[in-house]
Design an enzyme around this catalytic site. Sequence first.
Site, PDB file in Angstrom:
ATOM      1  N   ALA A 174       0.854  -1.193   0.000  1.00  0.00           N
ATOM      2  CA  ALA A 174       0.000   0.000   0.000  1.00  0.00           C
ATOM      3  C   ALA A 174       0.887   1.239   0.000  1.00  0.00           C
ATOM      4  O   ALA A 174       2.093   1.143   0.188  1.00  0.00           O
ATOM      5  CB  ALA A 174      -0.902   0.005   1.228  1.00  0.00           C
ATOM      6  N   MET A 175       0.270   2.399  -0.216  1.00  0.00           N
ATOM      7  CA  MET A 175       1.029   3.659  -0.239  1.00  0.00           C
ATOM      8  C   MET A 175       0.220   4.763   0.427  1.00  0.00           C
ATOM      9  O   MET A 175      -0.956   4.943   0.126  1.00  0.00           O
ATOM     10  CB  MET A 175       1.372   4.036  -1.692  1.00  0.00           C
ATOM     11  CG  MET A 175       2.057   5.385  -1.837  1.00  0.00           C
ATOM     12  SD  MET A 175       3.712   5.416  -1.077  1.00  0.00           S
ATOM     13  CE  MET A 175       3.870   7.184  -0.761  1.00  0.00           C
ATOM     14  N   GLU A 176       0.921   5.514   1.281  1.00  0.00           N
ATOM     15  CA  GLU A 176       0.262   6.481   2.159  1.00  0.00           C
ATOM     16  C   GLU A 176       0.015   7.846   1.532  1.00  0.00           C
ATOM     17  O   GLU A 176       0.179   8.865   2.208  1.00  0.00           O
ATOM     18  CB  GLU A 176       1.114   6.646   3.423  1.00  0.00           C
ATOM     19  CG  GLU A 176       2.476   7.357   3.230  1.00  0.00           C
ATOM     20  CD  GLU A 176       3.650   6.435   2.953  1.00  0.00           C
ATOM     21  OE1 GLU A 176       3.411   5.330   2.435  1.00  0.00           O
ATOM     22  OE2 GLU A 176       4.795   6.827   3.243  1.00  0.00           O
ATOM     23  N   HIS A 191      -1.373   0.800   9.212  1.00  0.00           N
ATOM     24  CA  HIS A 191      -0.031   1.316   8.885  1.00  0.00           C
ATOM     25  C   HIS A 191      -0.162   2.583   8.032  1.00  0.00           C
ATOM     26  O   HIS A 191       0.441   3.616   8.327  1.00  0.00           O
ATOM     27  CB  HIS A 191       0.749   0.219   8.149  1.00  0.00           C
ATOM     28  CG  HIS A 191       2.093   0.612   7.622  1.00  0.00           C
ATOM     29  ND1 HIS A 191       3.273   0.054   8.081  1.00  0.00           N
ATOM     30  CD2 HIS A 191       2.463   1.488   6.659  1.00  0.00           C
ATOM     31  CE1 HIS A 191       4.294   0.590   7.432  1.00  0.00           C
ATOM     32  NE2 HIS A 191       3.832   1.459   6.551  1.00  0.00           N
ATOM     33  N   GLU A 192      -0.986   2.505   6.990  1.00  0.00           N
ATOM     34  CA  GLU A 192      -1.136   3.676   6.102  1.00  0.00           C
ATOM     35  C   GLU A 192      -1.815   4.821   6.835  1.00  0.00           C
ATOM     36  O   GLU A 192      -1.452   5.988   6.649  1.00  0.00           O
ATOM     37  CB  GLU A 192      -1.924   3.299   4.843  1.00  0.00           C
ATOM     38  CG  GLU A 192      -1.340   2.133   4.041  1.00  0.00           C
ATOM     39  CD  GLU A 192       0.156   2.225   3.776  1.00  0.00           C
ATOM     40  OE1 GLU A 192       0.649   3.347   3.540  1.00  0.00           O
ATOM     41  OE2 GLU A 192       0.846   1.183   3.821  1.00  0.00           O
ATOM     42  N   HIS A 234       0.578   6.715   8.918  1.00  0.00           N
ATOM     43  CA  HIS A 234       1.427   7.598   8.099  1.00  0.00           C
ATOM     44  C   HIS A 234       0.793   8.981   7.882  1.00  0.00           C
ATOM     45  O   HIS A 234       1.501   9.929   7.547  1.00  0.00           O
ATOM     46  CB  HIS A 234       1.651   6.980   6.720  1.00  0.00           C
ATOM     47  CG  HIS A 234       2.847   6.083   6.600  1.00  0.00           C
ATOM     48  ND1 HIS A 234       4.092   6.454   7.058  1.00  0.00           N
ATOM     49  CD2 HIS A 234       2.997   4.863   6.029  1.00  0.00           C
ATOM     50  CE1 HIS A 234       4.953   5.465   6.773  1.00  0.00           C
ATOM     51  NE2 HIS A 234       4.318   4.497   6.168  1.00  0.00           N
TER      52      HIS A 234
HETATM   53 ZN    ZN Z   1       4.779   2.667   5.136  1.00  0.00          ZN
END
Ligand code: ZN
Length: 517
Positions: free
Chosen positions: A268-270, A301-302, A305
Amino acid sequence: MPGENLTKVEAFTRSRLITVKGYDIEIDLREVASSPTFRTTSTVTFLAEPGESSFIDAIAHTVHRVVLNGQELDPADVFDDSRILLTGLKADNTLEIEADFSYTNSGEGLHRFVDPVDDEIYLYTQFEVPDSRRVFPVFEQPDLKATFRFTIHAPNHWQVVSNQPTPEPTATENGSTWAFGATPRISSYITALVAGPYEAVRDELVSSSGKTIPLGVFSRKSLSQYLDTDYILDITRKGFEYFERRFGVPYPFEKYDQLFVPEFNAGAMENAGAVTFTESYVFRSQVSDAVRERRVVTILHELAHMWFGDLVTMRWWNDLWLNESFAEWASTIATAEATEWTEAWTTFQAMEKSWAYRQDQLPSTHPIVANIRDIEDVQVNFDGITYAKGGSVLKQLVAWVGEEAFFRGVHNYFVKHQWSNATLSDLLEELEDTSGRKLRHWSELWLETAGVNTLYPEVSVDAAGVITDFQIRQTAPTSGRRFGHTVWRWASTTPQRTAFSSESGAPNSTLTVSSRR
Ligand SMILES: [Zn+2]
């Protein structure tokens, strides 16, 4: 010929010269079905040291037009490799660039995917580490934060998502236009554009600030029947409640969209307010609990961030480990304390910590705090040391300063550095303040050296073969056995009683490893 690299020295020189005010970026995707490129027209405003020269990054297919402070520059003179040269800067500058950029199918820049089920086209951006320059001209480094205002022209039937709430589109010739509001001051690597006929499920929550935060969950049409949106939204709400309470800082952005996108390279990407996820988290059949738990940790987690990484951002990529380790630690504690996956730390031990031990014994190991001289160094450092050892050591740090002091320190760090950049020492400073502990030495021992310690037994036996002394000794990787330090000892002075003692003086001894050199 700079190629596509950027060194730390170049980046720091540039951030001394330049302060970016904002970007106005217009991207035309209307010919997505027929053209391998798209047109970006952008205006960048920035302050500079008068008379100095610098450059803006752009990995463009063709640069058509460059106008600096009203003066037309020949692209053939100023555009080379991945940079556009800017000379004779003024105190206040306006730069206009018109260029064509290429769609990619590598997951970097603006990725274009054609769904084999229905031939629909789906786009999304992925910019970390240095790939926003594949979509628009940009001063591509995390400490040159700016506002970003996107205007997107796209086919009528599409959803268009970016960092700011999606506006009502207006009809134009063969398509529609979405004129987004400006973002707060953020780094370019967390800007985002996701566009295509995605299916959306919308909801909202009320933030601790009292503000209503719209939520969205997106996937491509042919997969949407498999997406358990209610569950994802439930975990998202729990995450918002947990992080806002523990960080003591409300969610910093205006909305929160989560998009499951095809052919995504990572988990994934934040992107600020527009997180992208791999489609392997859309479950099309039964999956194991391990995978279900991992998805929850990834969602959290994302979300973590949004504060650590997006609101406060590392100054340079040498603190990437901290960015990732913090998100990994924060998502694990949130998973354990706010969701049904109460054994998340056991999973962390089994997966992350053992991954870290393995990586740390390979010839390729390196200190957690690595010397990141340029962008190429960043790419090779995205490994088990960055994520897993960093995360494990951060957990140790929380234990060392105490959980309450840690969260108070993190709160102060967010408040002091919000919408700006910070470093590891800025965080340690806040933690020293709230905990009263000195952390410089800890940082040297755990962050600036590589390798695992060795534990080995030392056994003494008397003439009759009875064990009279048993110790577990520890050596640091470079010190050799000679310097072994006793971390646990059994000594029998009277045969009837068993006594445990430790040279280190700690009660109950310490099988938890304390590295001493
Ligand atoms: Zn990360």
